[in-house]
Structures are given as C-alpha cells and as structure tokens.
Design a protein around this motif. Sequence first.
Motif, mmCIF file in Angstrom:
data_model
loop_
_atom_site.group_PDB
_atom_site.id
_atom_site.type_symbol
_atom_site.label_atom_id
_atom_site.label_comp_id
_atom_site.label_asym_id
_atom_site.label_seq_id
_atom_site.Cartn_x
_atom_site.Cartn_y
_atom_site.Cartn_z
ATOM 1 N N SER A 290 54.960 54.391 -11.728
ATOM 2 C CA SER A 290 53.480 53.903 -11.670
ATOM 3 C C SER A 290 53.467 53.147 -11.002
ATOM 4 C CB SER A 290 53.388 53.945 -13.565
ATOM 5 O OG SER A 290 52.008 53.824 -13.153
ATOM 6 N N GLY A 294 51.030 52.142 -7.714
ATOM 7 C CA GLY A 294 50.035 50.801 -7.807
ATOM 8 C C GLY A 294 49.584 50.165 -6.708
ATOM 9 N N LEU A 330 49.604 52.454 -11.729
ATOM 10 C CA LEU A 330 48.551 53.459 -10.941
ATOM 11 C C LEU A 330 47.601 53.820 -11.736
ATOM 12 C CD1 LEU A 330 47.889 55.123 -8.167
ATOM 13 C CD2 LEU A 330 49.513 56.938 -9.654
ATOM 14 N N GLN A 390 49.225 60.820 -13.112
ATOM 15 C CA GLN A 390 48.013 60.788 -12.784
ATOM 16 C C GLN A 390 46.950 61.694 -12.671
ATOM 17 O OE1 GLN A 390 46.732 56.944 -13.452
ATOM 18 N NE2 GLN A 390 44.900 57.342 -12.800
#
Length: 458
Positions: A290, A294, A330, A390
Amino acid sequence: KSQMWRKTRTVALFESPHLTKLPLLGPRASVVTSFIRHGAVGNLQAFVPPPPTTFRTPRRFPIHHAFGFPAMGVRFYSIKQRDVKSELDQANQEYNTAEMNYEKVRALRRKLTRRLDAATKAFEANPDSTNLKAKLDEAKHQYQEWRIDSDVAHRQVTKAQERFLTFDPYEWMSVMQPEEATSPVGPITRINMAFQVEGREQAVGELKGVYKANMTARQLESKDKKQYSLPWVFGMSGIGKTRLLMEMLDLLAQEKDVDIPKERTTIILDFRNNGNEVDPETELGGQPMSTVVGIRLLHAHFFPMANLANFRNLIWSQADRFDVNEMFSLYEVCEAIAKHPRAGQPLPKLLHLVADEFHTLGLLTVQYEGIKGGKEESMATGVARTLMRQVMDLNSSLPVFSSMAGTGISREVVEPTDFVVAEVPLSFLSLAAMDKLQADLPTNRLSQGTKKRLIAMC
C-alpha cells in the motif's frame, strides 16, 4: 471558484428556512458540500467568526425580490487560510526540540544506573551503615525522577510526531520540494487524433462489463470480494495495451448505458521503464505494498517531473519522524487527490489507476503485508491485492477503478487469491481494421508519407 475562495478569504453563509427554494444554490447541505469540494473548507485552518452582520431589510439585501421569498439572514465569516509551510516548519522545530530533550534525558540513564548499582553493592556489603543507606535512597530517588522525566520527554516526542500526521501526503511533499529529474519524462498523454476503437470492440466490451460490475457493487456497498474484479489486459509488447487503458474512460463515456463523471483522471504507474524500476531497498525491503503504490501514485499524479528514486528517498529519510506507511498509504494519497486539484484541472470524481508492465512484478518476491519474517509472495500478487482493496474501499472520498497491463497471462503472474482477475487479451488488428484506420486518418494532420510509415509500423 477555488481561486475566488483563496482571494476573498470570506464566506457568506445564507441562513433561511426557504433556502431550499433557491434554484441556483440548492439546499443548505449542497452549499456546504460545494465549499468542501472546492477546497474552501478542506484547505482552511479554522473559522474565525466575528460578530455577525445580518441583513434583513429589502433595501440592504434585495435578493429576495429576485427569487420570491422573504428576506434571509446572511452572516459573514472571515477565514484564516492555512499556511502549510509555516505549520510544517513549526512542527519540525517542535520535533527537533523534543528529540534533543529526549536525547539529553536518555544520556543520564547510564550515569544514574551506575550510581544506583554502586550504592546498592556498597549497602549490601555494609547494611548497618546509615550513611550508605542514605546514599542508596538518594540514588533510587534520582533514578525514579529520571524515569518520570524520561516518560514526559517521550510523550513530547510522540506528540510532535503525531502532529506530522495532520498533513496529507501532497502538503508534505509540496513543502519538501522534490528534486526534478535531469531528463524528466512527463506523464503519458492522450494522442492528438481520437483513439480508434476499430478492431478493439471485444476488449472494450469486456472492460465495460468489468467497470459496470465494479461500480454496481460499490453503489450497493457490497463487501463481497467476488463482486469486484481487476481487468488484466495482456498481449505482445507494443500492441496497444497501455494506450487502450489510457483512453478507456473516454471510450466508455461514449456509451449510453455507462455512467462516468466528466471529472475523471487516469494515472499510469509504470513499473519498468523511464526510471520507474522497482527499488530493492525502498520497495522490496519489507514495506507494505500500500505504501509502495501510494508513493508511486503521489509521484505520478502531483510530481511527474521529479526523479522517482530521489522522491522515494526523500520520503523515507523522514521515517524517524513519523510513520511513513501511515501517511503515504494508497488510501491517504487517494484522499489527497480528492482534496487538492492539479493546476488547471478540476477535482476528479473518478480515478482510473493502471499498473503497467505488471508482468515484471511476478518475478519479484516480497513479504506478505510487509511483515518482516512472514511468508513470502510475488510482488504482483501484493500489488494486485492493494489495488483491489482500494477499489472496494467504500470509505474513500474518491472512487477508484484499477486495471493491469502486461505481456503475460494472469495465472503466470498473479498467484491464486480470493479476488477475481478478468483476463482481456489483445491480438493484432485485422486487415479490415487496418484499412478502416487508414481511411479514417486525418489528412489535415498527417502527410501521405507519415500515413504510410504509420501503417507499415502497425
């Protein structure tokens, strides 16, 4: 409108039970929502309400004549804009002071520990000595005071670290000003002439089905992983995978049965070319996927001209000050995208996140969920799981649709998981499609020689 908020620094809140009848403003909730959406509240530090100035007479506030309802009250509030750089400088100063104080307190530990050990041994050797007993009590008291001071200093450091988390990833990096690359490669842009769907009808139809299924599941607030899927576009190198996904939202927006907002953006995350290769230290060293995705998304959306390696190193150099995995996840980056518009562009209401050259990740190994010492899995599986989470996140302010592109088929790259990967193969265009493309090429932009070279290259 966002520029107007920044210049005036004043907001008028209309107060009236008849406000719902305003055809232009809409309900009061919509007005507040518009303020937040345009950054009038999200980028502000606080409301500073002075004594309200109220206009109730037709002579001083004649707007009621135009809309046909009784006079409304209007309160004007001055707004203090948030100076992110000054706040961040102050947070850095507070952290440095707290860290210096904590280091001084920690330096006393060894000295007080030695003093306490010496007093204890001396008293044990001569327990009848009142002088040694007094020295031992004094050493214990000093050590106890040190522990209290140490706890206070540690809480001050923790408080200073928590203040960093009040900034979002974009605010932090906009102040840090990452260094630009010597030969920057800008983001992928749309081609000058309209993208041709000729020969790609089946692929576009499959992408349309996946998109509609994901958006339907999101509208129903479904948490079932089987209701969502990630499209995997695969084919030979140069066959048009990236271009198809880059133009996908525009293509689907032309369909009558597909609801796609006008405020949309597509971000290509290249994991192989133009200096975007995977870094073993900052992306394979136990970091959660993540955070890896991100940081790449933050770079590609807001700072595409910056050198990605320097960009990552600048972020991880602050790992002792705050939790990088928390700030640059993220989810947090998507929230920043929903909050901060890019220059000359509106805030997006839909993000299409494309993981390009995805097949290269199947050969790399990472720790599951970034847990050091845990079980290992391919980086492709970890990134795909992050994208799917997500997509399924119903709390996110920005709806996300994710897809992947590569030269291999999904079962060779992504390990079996509990989410669905929809394979969308691309093959060479047929001769009929090539003839149609050649006939549709704009003569006002391309010469005959250019057209011939383009057709030969295809």
